[in-house]
Design a protein around this motif. Structure first.
Motif, PDB file in Angstrom:
ATOM      1  N   VAL A 152     -11.207   9.938   1.985  1.00 42.24           N
ATOM      2  CA  VAL A 152     -10.683  10.562   3.201  1.00 42.24           C
ATOM      3  C   VAL A 152     -10.703  12.078   3.083  1.00 42.24           C
ATOM      4  N   ARG A 153     -10.302  12.604   1.927  1.00 40.54           N
ATOM      5  CA  ARG A 153     -10.297  14.063   1.748  1.00 40.54           C
ATOM      6  C   ARG A 153     -11.705  14.628   1.788  1.00 40.54           C
ATOM      7  N   ALA A 154     -12.659  13.900   1.198  1.00 42.16           N
ATOM      8  CA  ALA A 154     -14.048  14.359   1.250  1.00 42.16           C
ATOM      9  C   ALA A 154     -14.552  14.385   2.691  1.00 42.16           C
ATOM     10  N   ALA A 155     -14.197  13.353   3.464  1.00 43.24           N
ATOM     11  CA  ALA A 155     -14.605  13.314   4.869  1.00 43.24           C
ATOM     12  C   ALA A 155     -13.915  14.410   5.672  1.00 43.24           C
ATOM     13  N   ASP A 156     -12.615  14.595   5.430  1.00 40.63           N
ATOM     14  CA  ASP A 156     -11.879  15.656   6.126  1.00 40.63           C
ATOM     15  C   ASP A 156     -12.529  17.014   5.906  1.00 40.63           C
ATOM     16  N   ASP A 157     -12.958  17.271   4.676  1.00 42.10           N
ATOM     17  CA  ASP A 157     -13.571  18.557   4.361  1.00 42.10           C
ATOM     18  C   ASP A 157     -14.884  18.761   5.111  1.00 42.10           C
ATOM     19  N   TYR A 158     -15.497  17.667   5.539  1.00 39.10           N
ATOM     20  CA  TYR A 158     -16.726  17.734   6.326  1.00 39.10           C
ATOM     21  C   TYR A 158     -16.456  17.516   7.812  1.00 39.10           C
ATOM     22  N   ASN A 159     -15.203  17.620   8.209  1.00 40.51           N
ATOM     23  CA  ASN A 159     -14.823  17.481   9.618  1.00 40.51           C
ATOM     24  C   ASN A 159     -15.243  16.139  10.213  1.00 40.51           C
ATOM     25  N   THR A 160     -15.017  15.092   9.433  1.00 42.07           N
ATOM     26  CA  THR A 160     -15.300  13.758   9.937  1.00 42.07           C
ATOM     27  C   THR A 160     -14.266  12.781   9.381  1.00 42.07           C
ATOM     28  N   TYR A 161     -14.548  11.496   9.395  1.00 43.38           N
ATOM     29  CA  TYR A 161     -13.531  10.491   9.122  1.00 43.38           C
ATOM     30  C   TYR A 161     -14.109   9.358   8.280  1.00 43.38           C
ATOM     31  N   VAL A 162     -13.226   8.446   7.881  1.00 42.71           N
ATOM     32  CA  VAL A 162     -13.607   7.267   7.101  1.00 42.71           C
ATOM     33  C   VAL A 162     -13.349   6.014   7.921  1.00 42.71           C
ATOM     34  N   MET A 163     -14.321   5.113   7.909  1.00 45.27           N
ATOM     35  CA  MET A 163     -14.172   3.777   8.481  1.00 45.27           C
ATOM     36  C   MET A 163     -14.118   2.784   7.321  1.00 45.27           C
ATOM     37  N   ALA A 164     -13.316   1.727   7.449  1.00 42.17           N
ATOM     38  CA  ALA A 164     -13.071   0.836   6.322  1.00 42.17           C
ATOM     39  C   ALA A 164     -13.300  -0.619   6.685  1.00 42.17           C
ATOM     40  N   HIS A 165     -14.143  -1.268   5.884  1.00 43.37           N
ATOM     41  CA  HIS A 165     -14.327  -2.720   5.972  1.00 43.37           C
ATOM     42  C   HIS A 165     -13.108  -3.401   5.368  1.00 43.37           C
ATOM     43  N   VAL A 166     -12.468  -4.275   6.134  1.00 45.05           N
ATOM     44  CA  VAL A 166     -11.333  -5.046   5.615  1.00 45.05           C
ATOM     45  C   VAL A 166     -10.978  -6.134   6.620  1.00 45.05           C
ATOM     46  N   TYR A 167     -10.506  -7.265   6.103  1.00 45.37           N
ATOM     47  CA  TYR A 167     -10.039  -8.351   6.967  1.00 45.37           C
ATOM     48  C   TYR A 167      -8.514  -8.487   6.936  1.00 45.37           C
ATOM     49  N   ASN A 168      -7.897  -8.156   5.811  1.00 48.94           N
ATOM     50  CA  ASN A 168      -6.491  -8.512   5.606  1.00 48.94           C
ATOM     51  C   ASN A 168      -5.531  -7.362   5.879  1.00 48.94           C
ATOM     52  N   ASP A 169      -4.257  -7.701   6.034  1.00 46.22           N
ATOM     53  CA  ASP A 169      -3.220  -6.734   6.396  1.00 46.22           C
ATOM     54  C   ASP A 169      -2.988  -5.680   5.323  1.00 46.22           C
ATOM     55  N   GLU A 170      -2.845  -6.117   4.070  1.00 48.90           N
ATOM     56  CA  GLU A 170      -2.477  -5.170   3.015  1.00 48.90           C
ATOM     57  C   GLU A 170      -3.562  -4.122   2.810  1.00 48.90           C
ATOM     58  N   GLY A 171      -4.814  -4.554   2.818  1.00 51.92           N
ATOM     59  CA  GLY A 171      -5.903  -3.601   2.658  1.00 51.92           C
ATOM     60  C   GLY A 171      -5.965  -2.620   3.818  1.00 51.92           C
ATOM     61  N   ALA A 172      -5.783  -3.129   5.034  1.00 51.96           N
ATOM     62  CA  ALA A 172      -5.810  -2.258   6.207  1.00 51.96           C
ATOM     63  C   ALA A 172      -4.667  -1.258   6.170  1.00 51.96           C
ATOM     64  N   GLN A 173      -3.472  -1.713   5.808  1.00 51.57           N
ATOM     65  CA  GLN A 173      -2.321  -0.803   5.765  1.00 51.57           C
ATOM     66  C   GLN A 173      -2.492   0.254   4.680  1.00 51.57           C
ATOM     67  N   ARG A 174      -3.054  -0.123   3.545  1.00 53.26           N
ATOM     68  CA  ARG A 174      -3.308   0.859   2.491  1.00 53.26           C
ATOM     69  C   ARG A 174      -4.301   1.912   2.979  1.00 53.26           C
ATOM     70  N   ALA A 175      -5.345   1.464   3.672  1.00 54.54           N
ATOM     71  CA  ALA A 175      -6.350   2.400   4.179  1.00 54.54           C
ATOM     72  C   ALA A 175      -5.760   3.346   5.216  1.00 54.54           C
ATOM     73  N   ILE A 176      -4.963   2.804   6.125  1.00 52.52           N
ATOM     74  CA  ILE A 176      -4.360   3.628   7.178  1.00 52.52           C
ATOM     75  C   ILE A 176      -3.423   4.665   6.566  1.00 52.52           C
ATOM     76  N   ALA A 177      -2.648   4.246   5.563  1.00 53.83           N
ATOM     77  CA  ALA A 177      -1.724   5.171   4.911  1.00 53.83           C
ATOM     78  C   ALA A 177      -2.465   6.338   4.263  1.00 53.83           C
ATOM     79  N   ALA A 178      -3.707   6.088   3.831  1.00 52.62           N
ATOM     80  CA  ALA A 178      -4.507   7.140   3.192  1.00 52.62           C
ATOM     81  C   ALA A 178      -5.252   8.001   4.197  1.00 52.62           C
ATOM     82  N   GLY A 179      -5.259   7.604   5.473  1.00 53.57           N
ATOM     83  CA  GLY A 179      -5.888   8.430   6.494  1.00 53.57           C
ATOM     84  C   GLY A 179      -7.156   7.885   7.094  1.00 53.57           C
TER      85      GLY A 179
END
Length: 350
Positions: A152-179
């Protein structure tokens, strides 16, 4: 013809490039003038389209899906671990930068930065199990919080974002918490996670058509995961409707089956079980345009709307999809005009 994913990952680079040009034209002739490529080396294809050598949609490439060892994009089979004899270089899909194995913060940073160097408009990581991979059930969580944060920080530095492959709740929540800004698939998400996504303006990009059949070459374990993912779609969509969560995009995730790629617009009809025609059309146009607009690495103009100052991407449809959305499943007969950026690629009006 349907290609197993192993054929795709092990084929000659020029063969893959040749097949991809046909696929790009299929997308455009189905009415798609812009696409976000969720994983793979489509940098050369994008250039060829942008320079007019190949007809196709404008591409927002992610470059390689970045994965941990044993993660969703680690398509090595179980025969051999990495050893000194292989010089630490994994095979199967990684030679051409379609996938990237990265463990630990330094490796994740390097993989993300390398994708940016190649021209990625956003970064794609895998933070949970997948149906097409060998070593990861759908409930596993991938990448530690600090590794996701590094992407996420690498993407932020390039003025863009991260998309994340995930099916389950815990993985999605961890990803969202990181940005992370966009959750891909999410078939097993429950109301709590979707509420977090709603509260934090996170985008969700689910698919239906890709789960309606078992891809060729899947093992029985992979097929079981695929069925589990399909079974979860109904609950996830109903959860979203219940809480009024509407940041939902439109996609298909079809990658190795030319016959199914030709049927990509069946996704419109499949979604009518949960959404009205207007909602689905907005998902495919204005909402997808907002997702593409999350990236500042490639900004050709406003997409997904017809208004002054927006890109001249126009479809003329024979019929009214607000009343009968199924007409979009036959683009040969019902798309009379396809215009991308002011250039007409199909005209049945003469």
């Amino acid at each position: 013809m349907q290609l197993p994913i192993t054929t795709l990952l092990n084929s000659d680079e020029r063969y893959i490039a040749a097949v991809s040009t046909a696929t790009a034209e299929t997308y455009l002739m189905n009415g798609w003038t812009s696409i976000r490529d969720a994983a793979g080396n489509t940098f050369g294809l994008k250039k060829a389209i942008d320079q007019g050598f190949v007809p196709g949609p404008r591409i927002y490439p992610s470059g390689p899906m970045i994965t941990q060892t044993s993660g969703h994009a680690d398509h090595r089979t179980f025969q051999k671990p990495l050893t000194a004899a292989t010089n630490g270089v994994p095979t199967t899909g990684l030679e051409y930068f379609d996938l990237a194995l990265a463990d630990g913060v330094p490796e994740v940073l390097k993989a993300a930065r390398e994708a940016m160097r190649m021209g990625a408009t956003q970064i794609k990581i895998a933070v949970g199990g997948g149906t097409g991979s060998y070593a990861d059930p759908l409930d596993v969580i991938q990448y530690l919080p600090e590794e996701i944060d590094a992407a996420v920080r690498a993407a932020d530095d390039y003025n863009t974002y991260v998309m994340a492959h995930v099916y389950n709740d815990e993985g999605a929540q961890r990803a969202i918490a990181a940005g992370v800004k966009s959750i891909e698939h999410g078939n097993l998400l429950h109301t709590e996670t979707l509420q977090i996504m709603k509260d934090n303006d996170i985008w969700w990009c689910p698919q239906v058509i890709v789960y309606t059949g078992i891809p060729k070459g899947y093992t029985e374990d992979q097929a079981d995961k695929h069925r589990q993912a399909f079974a979860g779609i109904d609950t996830a969509f109903r959860n979203a409707k219940q809480i009024g969560y509407e940041n939902i995009g439109f996609g298909t995730d079809i990658i190795t089956d030319p016959a199914m790629i030709a049927r990509m617009n069946d996704e419109f009809v499949l979604r009518t079980e949960w959404f009205g025609n207007v909602e689905i059309l907005r998902q495919a146009t204005s909402k997808n345009g907002r997702i593409l607009g999350l990236s500042n690495r490639y900004n050709p103009g406003k997409i997904g709307v017809i208004e002054e100052g927006a890109l001249a991407d126009i479809l003329l449809v024979a019929g009214n999809p607000l009343e009968d959305i199924s007409i979009l499943t036959d683009p040969d007969a019902n798309l009379d005009l396809i215009m991308k950026n002011g250039v007409i690629y199909k005209n049945n009006l003469d």
